[in-house]
Write an enzyme that holds these catalytic residues in place. Structure first.
Site, PDB file in Angstrom:
ATOM      1  N   TYR A 145       0.864  -1.182   0.000  1.00  0.00           N
ATOM      2  CA  TYR A 145       0.000   0.000   0.000  1.00  0.00           C
ATOM      3  C   TYR A 145       0.896   1.227   0.000  1.00  0.00           C
ATOM      4  O   TYR A 145       1.816   1.338   0.814  1.00  0.00           O
ATOM      5  CB  TYR A 145      -0.880  -0.007   1.254  1.00  0.00           C
ATOM      6  CG  TYR A 145      -1.787   1.197   1.387  1.00  0.00           C
ATOM      7  CD1 TYR A 145      -2.938   1.328   0.615  1.00  0.00           C
ATOM      8  CD2 TYR A 145      -1.491   2.212   2.305  1.00  0.00           C
ATOM      9  CE1 TYR A 145      -3.771   2.428   0.751  1.00  0.00           C
ATOM     10  CE2 TYR A 145      -2.324   3.316   2.441  1.00  0.00           C
ATOM     11  CZ  TYR A 145      -3.462   3.413   1.669  1.00  0.00           C
ATOM     12  OH  TYR A 145      -4.293   4.501   1.794  1.00  0.00           O
ATOM     13  N   ASP A 240       9.387   2.824  -0.736  1.00  0.00           N
ATOM     14  CA  ASP A 240       8.388   3.492   0.093  1.00  0.00           C
ATOM     15  C   ASP A 240       8.673   3.088   1.538  1.00  0.00           C
ATOM     16  O   ASP A 240       8.277   2.008   1.980  1.00  0.00           O
ATOM     17  CB  ASP A 240       6.988   3.058  -0.355  1.00  0.00           C
ATOM     18  CG  ASP A 240       5.899   3.626   0.555  1.00  0.00           C
ATOM     19  OD1 ASP A 240       6.247   4.227   1.586  1.00  0.00           O
ATOM     20  OD2 ASP A 240       4.708   3.446   0.233  1.00  0.00           O
ATOM     21  N   LYS A 268       5.262   9.656   8.407  1.00  0.00           N
ATOM     22  CA  LYS A 268       5.082   9.226   9.802  1.00  0.00           C
ATOM     23  C   LYS A 268       6.118   9.852  10.754  1.00  0.00           C
ATOM     24  O   LYS A 268       5.948  10.977  11.178  1.00  0.00           O
ATOM     25  CB  LYS A 268       5.132   7.703   9.914  1.00  0.00           C
ATOM     26  CG  LYS A 268       4.249   7.010   8.851  1.00  0.00           C
ATOM     27  CD  LYS A 268       3.057   6.328   9.417  1.00  0.00           C
ATOM     28  CE  LYS A 268       2.305   5.548   8.365  1.00  0.00           C
ATOM     29  NZ  LYS A 268       0.906   5.439   8.607  1.00  0.00           N
TER      30      LYS A 268
HETATM   31  N1  HOZ Z   1      -3.818   3.003   6.171  1.00  0.00           N
HETATM   32  C1  HOZ Z   1      -3.294   3.535   7.367  1.00  0.00           C
HETATM   33  C2  HOZ Z   1      -2.393   2.546   8.040  1.00  0.00           C
HETATM   34  N2  HOZ Z   1      -1.579   1.753   7.191  1.00  0.00           N
HETATM   35  C3  HOZ Z   1      -4.421   3.919   8.285  1.00  0.00           C
HETATM   36  C4  HOZ Z   1      -4.171   5.189   8.931  1.00  0.00           C
HETATM   37  C5  HOZ Z   1      -5.313   5.737   9.783  1.00  0.00           C
HETATM   38  O1  HOZ Z   1      -6.452   5.271   9.725  1.00  0.00           O
HETATM   39  O2  HOZ Z   1      -5.062   6.670  10.507  1.00  0.00           O
END
Ligand code: HOZ
Length: 439
Positions: A145, A240, A268
């Site tokens: 992802y 990534d 992050k």
């Molecule tokens: N897709 C995000 C974690 N891999 C989710 C982040 C969120 O909901 O804050």
């Protein structure tokens, strides 16, 4: 029994205001059949909900809170920064300071551009790769992802894997056709694709440690093969490291595995809990970005002074020289994480529950699966029912985990040995509950 009465009321109202009641899908807890706790505040290793429950937090805002929540040095610096104004949309010394801090740990990044989210970083890195190579196609791996830009929402992990919809409506056929997907960790598959289409492919983008189909580690030699193939075909290699940056090791997966990508995406941790991400890499490539070059990308809040401040303070803490004889910050986190990993493995075994536990530095993940997990198909074969029982029992016992096997959990410097002991005590009950429910 956990009382979530106020959270349930808040969620009912939120559902009338936001799609599914949330601003990001996995938070809805839809796949674990319960209501999410609504958070009131967090401090150190703990997070608190509006019902007054306290949890030991291993979500850590999905990774960034590496020094723990509301760290005094970060809070103080943010308060002082806010007094000087919250946004200027103009150059500041803070941007250069954060850039230098990141580059000191990521030598592959010679030039960097700050943006606001991981999605923006990967989307911009791809545009840059296409602009630089004058090629349209990209390769991504099934279950990786890279945020929610159109090109990358094809066979994607994270929330899409959680809800079983790896492709999203709204992505045009044309865009999807330019994204070639390949199983992760399959050297033959990527070699075939590169042999057939290599000269049309602008970039291979990869989570070098995959964190969005659960935590899946690259097989020995896999990243080196990606580097070899991309060099051979004049394709850029984009790591990534939004999740694994500063976590797989201080220098990320690229340092841990000794592979130098052309471009890196970070996010992050470099924002210390505020919205910051970045992409950067080889000078000749990055100098194609506007205004140094023709590939356009911009943002009013990019390099925002508050966000830069939180990132700088967080990186200063985790990159500080350790006391003589002491392990550095990153190593300490790895050792703490290892205690949980070993504890989970032992307790699972004692309860006759088959699990695969993976660790990369201060990231870890667990699959309810008898077999090895090394790609999306093997991850998706994990037992969802067992995960639900495990997750709910952990929550009931004060442990806040990602509500999906297709996410990663994280350690912070604020987690104490007492936190670890309490977590393992809860895990003992959770494995027993899983064993009972499986009978
Ligand atoms: N897709 C995000 C974690 N891999 C989710 C982040 C969120 O909901 O804050």
């Amino acid at each position: 029994m956990l009382n979530l009465t106020k959270s349930a009321e808040a969620f009912a109202e939120a559902k009338t205001l936001m799609p599914g009641g949330v601003n990001s899908p996995v938070r809805s807890y839809a796949n674990v059949d319960c209501n999410p706790p609504f958070i009131s505040h967090a401090k150190g290793s703990k997070i608190y909900d509006i019902d007054g429950n306290e949890y030991i937090d291993y979500v850590l805002s999905w990774g960034p809170m590496v020094v723990g929540h509301a760290h005094p040095a970060v809070v103080k610096a943010l308060q002082e920064a806010a007094e000087r104004g919250t946004s200027y949309g103009a150059p500041t010394l803070l941007e250069s300071e954060l850039a230098k801090l990141v580059m000191s740990v990521y030598p592959s990044i010679e030039v960097i551009r700050m943006v606001n989210s991981g999605t923006e970083a990967t989307m911009s890195a791809l545009r840059l790769a296409r602009g630089y190579t004058h090629r349209d196609k990209i390769v991504k791996f099934i279950g990786c992802y890279h945020g929610h830009s159109d090109s990358l929402l094809v066979k994607a992990g994270s929330g899409l894997a959680t809800f079983g919809v790896p492709d999203s409506p709204g992505v045009t056929k044309g865009v999807a056709a330019d994204t070639i997907t390949v199983p992760y960790n399959d050297i033959d598959a990527i070699t075939r694709v590169m042999d057939e289409h290599g000269d049309e492919i602008a970039a291979i983008i990869v989570e070098p440690v995959a964190g969005n189909m659960g935590l899946v580690l690259p097989k020995q030699g896999y990243l080196a093969k990606l580097r070899e193939l991309t060099e051979k075909h004049g394709t850029l290699l984009i790591f990534d490291e939004v999740m694994c940056g500063f976590r797989a090791s201080l220098g990320g997966a690229q340092a841990a595995y000794g592979i130098t990508p052309d471009l890196t995406c970070l996010g992050k941790i470099i924002g210390g809990g505020l919205p910051v991400a970045a992409y950067g890499g080889r000078r000749d490539i990055m100098n194609c970005v506007a205004p140094a070059g023709p590939v356009y990308q911009a943002g009013t809040l990019s390099g925002n002074p508050l966000a830069m401040t939180a990132g700088i303070e967080t990186l200063k803490i985790i990159t500080a020289e350790p006391e003589p004889g002491e392990p550095d910050y990153s190593r300490k986190l790895t050792l703490q994480t290892k205690k949980l990993v070993l504890g989970f493995e032992r307790l699972a075994k004692e309860n006759g529950v088959a699990v695969q536990v993976h660790q990369a530095g201060s990231m870890f993940g667990m699959f309810f699966n008898e077999n090895d997990v090394y790609d999306y198909a093997t991850s998706a074969a994990s037992d969802q029912q067992k995960f639900k029982v495990w997750f709910k029992t952990m929550l009931e016992n004060g442990i806040y985990l990602a509500p999906s096997q297709f996410e990663t959990i994280f350690m912070s410097g604020a987690h104490t040995d007492d936190d670890i002991d309490k977590t393992l005590a809860a895990a003992e009950k959770a494995f027993a509950a899983v064993a009972k429910a499986s009978k």
